[in-house]
Each structure stands twice: as structure tokens, then as C-alpha cells.
Design a protein around this motif. Structure first.
Motif, PDB file in Angstrom:
ATOM      1  N   ALA A   1       0.838  -1.198   0.000  1.00 33.46           N
ATOM      2  CA  ALA A   1       0.000   0.000   0.000  1.00 33.46           C
ATOM      3  C   ALA A   1       0.873   1.248   0.000  1.00 33.46           C
ATOM      4  CB  ALA A   1      -0.897  -0.003   1.234  1.00 33.46           C
ATOM      5  N   SER A   2       0.354   2.311  -0.609  1.00 35.14           N
ATOM      6  CA  SER A   2       1.082   3.574  -0.645  1.00 35.14           C
ATOM      7  C   SER A   2       0.083   4.721  -0.701  1.00 35.14           C
ATOM      8  CB  SER A   2       1.987   3.634  -1.872  1.00 35.14           C
ATOM      9  OG  SER A   2       2.515   4.932  -2.019  1.00 35.14           O
ATOM     10  N   PRO A   3       0.335   5.787   0.056  1.00 32.10           N
ATOM     11  CA  PRO A   3      -0.538   6.963  -0.006  1.00 32.10           C
ATOM     12  C   PRO A   3      -0.225   7.873  -1.193  1.00 32.10           C
ATOM     13  CG  PRO A   3       1.198   7.366   1.565  1.00 32.10           C
ATOM     14  CD  PRO A   3       1.376   5.948   1.073  1.00 32.10           C
ATOM     15  N   ALA A   4       0.770   7.513  -1.986  1.00 30.64           N
ATOM     16  CA  ALA A   4       1.213   8.371  -3.094  1.00 30.64           C
ATOM     17  C   ALA A   4       0.055   8.683  -4.038  1.00 30.64           C
ATOM     18  CB  ALA A   4       2.335   7.685  -3.867  1.00 30.64           C
ATOM     19  N   ALA A   5       0.038   9.907  -4.526  1.00 31.57           N
ATOM     20  CA  ALA A   5      -0.971  10.317  -5.498  1.00 31.57           C
ATOM     21  C   ALA A   5      -0.695   9.709  -6.868  1.00 31.57           C
ATOM     22  CB  ALA A   5      -1.006  11.832  -5.606  1.00 31.57           C
ATOM     23  N   LEU A   6       0.575   9.458  -7.136  1.00 29.27           N
ATOM     24  CA  LEU A   6       0.985   8.908  -8.426  1.00 29.27           C
ATOM     25  C   LEU A   6       2.050   7.847  -8.198  1.00 29.27           C
ATOM     26  CD1 LEU A   6       0.926   9.101 -11.567  1.00 29.27           C
ATOM     27  CD2 LEU A   6       2.725  10.830 -11.372  1.00 29.27           C
ATOM     28  N   ARG A   7       1.818   6.660  -8.739  1.00 30.25           N
ATOM     29  CA  ARG A   7       2.810   5.583  -8.669  1.00 30.25           C
ATOM     30  C   ARG A   7       3.125   5.143 -10.092  1.00 30.25           C
ATOM     31  NH1 ARG A   7       1.667   0.949  -4.313  1.00 30.25           N
ATOM     32  NH2 ARG A   7       3.878   0.633  -4.614  1.00 30.25           N
ATOM     33  N   LEU A   8       4.400   5.154 -10.402  1.00 31.29           N
ATOM     34  CA  LEU A   8       4.852   4.770 -11.740  1.00 31.29           C
ATOM     35  C   LEU A   8       5.813   3.605 -11.632  1.00 31.29           C
ATOM     36  CD1 LEU A   8       5.678   8.347 -13.089  1.00 31.29           C
ATOM     37  CD2 LEU A   8       3.559   7.059 -13.405  1.00 31.29           C
ATOM     38  N   GLU A   9       5.814   2.764 -12.636  1.00 33.70           N
ATOM     39  CA  GLU A   9       6.779   1.667 -12.716  1.00 33.70           C
ATOM     40  C   GLU A   9       7.489   1.779 -14.057  1.00 33.70           C
ATOM     41  OE1 GLU A   9       7.047  -3.215 -12.838  1.00 33.70           O
ATOM     42  OE2 GLU A   9       5.093  -2.248 -12.830  1.00 33.70           O
ATOM     43  N   LEU A  10       8.803   1.833 -13.999  1.00 27.48           N
ATOM     44  CA  LEU A  10       9.609   1.885 -15.221  1.00 27.48           C
ATOM     45  C   LEU A  10      10.094   0.490 -15.558  1.00 27.48           C
ATOM     46  CD1 LEU A  10      11.754   5.034 -14.434  1.00 27.48           C
ATOM     47  CD2 LEU A  10       9.892   4.869 -16.074  1.00 27.48           C
ATOM     48  N   GLU A  11       9.990   0.117 -16.811  1.00 28.53           N
ATOM     49  CA  GLU A  11      10.529  -1.144 -17.307  1.00 28.53           C
ATOM     50  C   GLU A  11      11.546  -0.830 -18.387  1.00 28.53           C
ATOM     51  OE1 GLU A  11       7.448  -3.678 -18.821  1.00 28.53           O
ATOM     52  OE2 GLU A  11       6.995  -4.476 -16.841  1.00 28.53           O
ATOM     53  N   ALA A  12      12.669  -1.510 -18.346  1.00 30.57           N
ATOM     54  CA  ALA A  12      13.708  -1.295 -19.357  1.00 30.57           C
ATOM     55  C   ALA A  12      13.626  -2.329 -20.471  1.00 30.57           C
ATOM     56  CB  ALA A  12      15.083  -1.335 -18.712  1.00 30.57           C
ATOM     57  N   LEU A  13      13.255  -3.550 -20.105  1.00 31.26           N
ATOM     58  CA  LEU A  13      13.232  -4.639 -21.079  1.00 31.26           C
ATOM     59  C   LEU A  13      11.842  -5.248 -21.154  1.00 31.26           C
ATOM     60  CD1 LEU A  13      16.586  -6.359 -20.061  1.00 31.26           C
ATOM     61  CD2 LEU A  13      16.184  -4.853 -22.006  1.00 31.26           C
ATOM     62  N   PRO A  14      11.378  -5.686 -22.286  1.00 29.49           N
ATOM     63  CA  PRO A  14      12.085  -5.809 -23.555  1.00 29.49           C
ATOM     64  C   PRO A  14      12.251  -4.467 -24.265  1.00 29.49           C
ATOM     65  CG  PRO A  14       9.824  -6.546 -23.841  1.00 29.49           C
ATOM     66  CD  PRO A  14      10.004  -6.213 -22.379  1.00 29.49           C
ATOM     67  N   GLN A  15      11.466  -3.476 -23.861  1.00 26.56           N
ATOM     68  CA  GLN A  15      11.634  -2.130 -24.398  1.00 26.56           C
ATOM     69  C   GLN A  15      11.300  -1.142 -23.291  1.00 26.56           C
ATOM     70  OE1 GLN A  15       8.756  -2.185 -27.550  1.00 26.56           O
ATOM     71  NE2 GLN A  15       7.097  -1.485 -26.243  1.00 26.56           N
ATOM     72  N   PRO A  16      11.905   0.045 -23.328  1.00 23.93           N
ATOM     73  CA  PRO A  16      11.631   1.019 -22.267  1.00 23.93           C
ATOM     74  C   PRO A  16      10.157   1.442 -22.286  1.00 23.93           C
ATOM     75  CG  PRO A  16      13.518   1.689 -23.583  1.00 23.93           C
ATOM     76  CD  PRO A  16      12.878   0.538 -24.295  1.00 23.93           C
ATOM     77  N   GLN A  17       9.518   1.305 -21.143  1.00 19.42           N
ATOM     78  CA  GLN A  17       8.125   1.714 -21.038  1.00 19.42           C
ATOM     79  C   GLN A  17       7.793   2.089 -19.602  1.00 19.42           C
ATOM     80  OE1 GLN A  17       5.931  -1.561 -22.637  1.00 19.42           O
ATOM     81  NE2 GLN A  17       6.435  -2.940 -20.980  1.00 19.42           N
ATOM     82  N   LEU A  18       6.699   2.828 -19.468  1.00 23.91           N
ATOM     83  CA  LEU A  18       6.271   3.326 -18.175  1.00 23.91           C
ATOM     84  C   LEU A  18       4.842   2.841 -17.919  1.00 23.91           C
ATOM     85  CD1 LEU A  18       6.981   6.164 -16.220  1.00 23.91           C
ATOM     86  CD2 LEU A  18       4.773   6.562 -17.293  1.00 23.91           C
ATOM     87  N   TRP A  19       4.644   2.237 -16.759  1.00 20.80           N
ATOM     88  CA  TRP A  19       3.315   1.819 -16.336  1.00 20.80           C
ATOM     89  C   TRP A  19       2.810   2.810 -15.298  1.00 20.80           C
ATOM     90  CZ3 TRP A  19       0.503  -2.308 -18.107  1.00 20.80           C
ATOM     91  CH2 TRP A  19       1.181  -3.273 -18.858  1.00 20.80           C
ATOM     92  N   VAL A  20       1.605   3.277 -15.448  1.00 17.15           N
ATOM     93  CA  VAL A  20       0.961   4.089 -14.412  1.00 17.15           C
ATOM     94  C   VAL A  20       0.227   3.090 -13.525  1.00 17.15           C
ATOM     95  CG1 VAL A  20      -0.715   5.896 -13.897  1.00 17.15           C
ATOM     96  CG2 VAL A  20       0.715   6.053 -15.959  1.00 17.15           C
TER      97      VAL A  20
END
Length: 140
Positions: free
Chosen positions: A101-120
């Protein structure tokens, strides 16, 4: 861009216990005025405390921190400290904390492989996209 804008307006940014030394040339290339950036090296047991003090002080526009352990209660304290000091708080955590759990207003996950992408993973006041946002590779 946010850190560049803040530092160009002579506002202080603090980096607390980064896992690696920041690449000054890279940050400058992105427009960050490194004269406005301070790095605080703290023992792991003091990372959250140092981050909270910087956020609460009112003298920092943004604080970036890498705590190894931070439960939702500790993160809530940082959130309150950021609101009190009118600062931005960026907390970087390992992927293993994604289900916590997190109180953060925005949580992002960065992935480098197989290609750089960002998950909200969480965004207050809006629907979370079901697909990742592709990130362009930096020319190197």
C-alpha cells in the motif's frame, strides 16, 4: 523537466542517498542547474528521517530519495512533510514493493526490457491506463 525548471528558478533540490552518484553532465544536459542540487548521504536507518526533514523545512522545492524500507505509514509521513514544506517528493523503490500500500498520489513503474516503457500503477483522480506508455530510446 520539472527539476530543470525548479533549479533554473534558483530553487533547491535535494537528493537523499542515491544508489549511484548522479551523472552531473547528464543532469546538466537535461537543463538541471547542479548548483541548486545538494546530495545528502545518510545511513539507511536515517534516510526516511533526512528526507522528511528536507521536505518539511520549506527550503527545498523537491526531494528525491531511495529508502530501502518504507511502509505505508512512513510514506504518509513523507507526504504530510511535503505538503507542510510545499515541496515535491519523489520516492524510488524496488519493484518488490509494488504490491504494498502507498498513499502516493501517483505511482509509476519503469521497465527497461524488452523495451523502455512506463506503467501508471496509481493516479489520484483519474483512471489508470491499462497499457504501458512506450518511452523513446535516448540516442547515445
Amino acid at each position: 523537466p520539472t527539476l530543470a525548471r525548479l533549479t533554473r528558478s534558483r530553487r533547491n533540490v535535494v537528493i537523499v542517498s542515491p544508489p549511484y552518484a548522479p551523472c552531473v553532465a547528464g543532469w546538466q544536459q537535461q537543463g538541471v542547474d547542479m548548483r541548486q542540487v545538494d546530495i545528502v548521504e545518510a545511513p539507511e536507518k536515517d534516510v526516511l528521517w533526512a528526507t522528511e526533514q528536507c521536505l518539511r523545512s520549506g527550503s527545498c522545492a523537491a526531494v528525491l530519495a531511495w529508502p530501502r524500507q518504507a511502509d505505508d505509514r512512513a510514506l504518509r509521513r513523507l507526504q504530510v512533510a511535503a505538503a507542510t514544506g510545499q515541496a515535491l517528493a519523489f520516492v524510488f523503490r524496488d519493484r518488490s514493493h509494488l504490491s504494498n500500500a502507498s498513499p502516493a498520489a501517483l505511482r509509476l513503474e519503469l521497465e527497461a526490457l524488452p523495451q523502455p516503457q512506463l506503467w501508471v500503477r496509481k493516479c489520484r483522480g483519474g483512471a489508470v491506463p491499462t497499457r504501458p506508455v512506450p518511452l523513446a530510446r535516448l540516442a547515445g
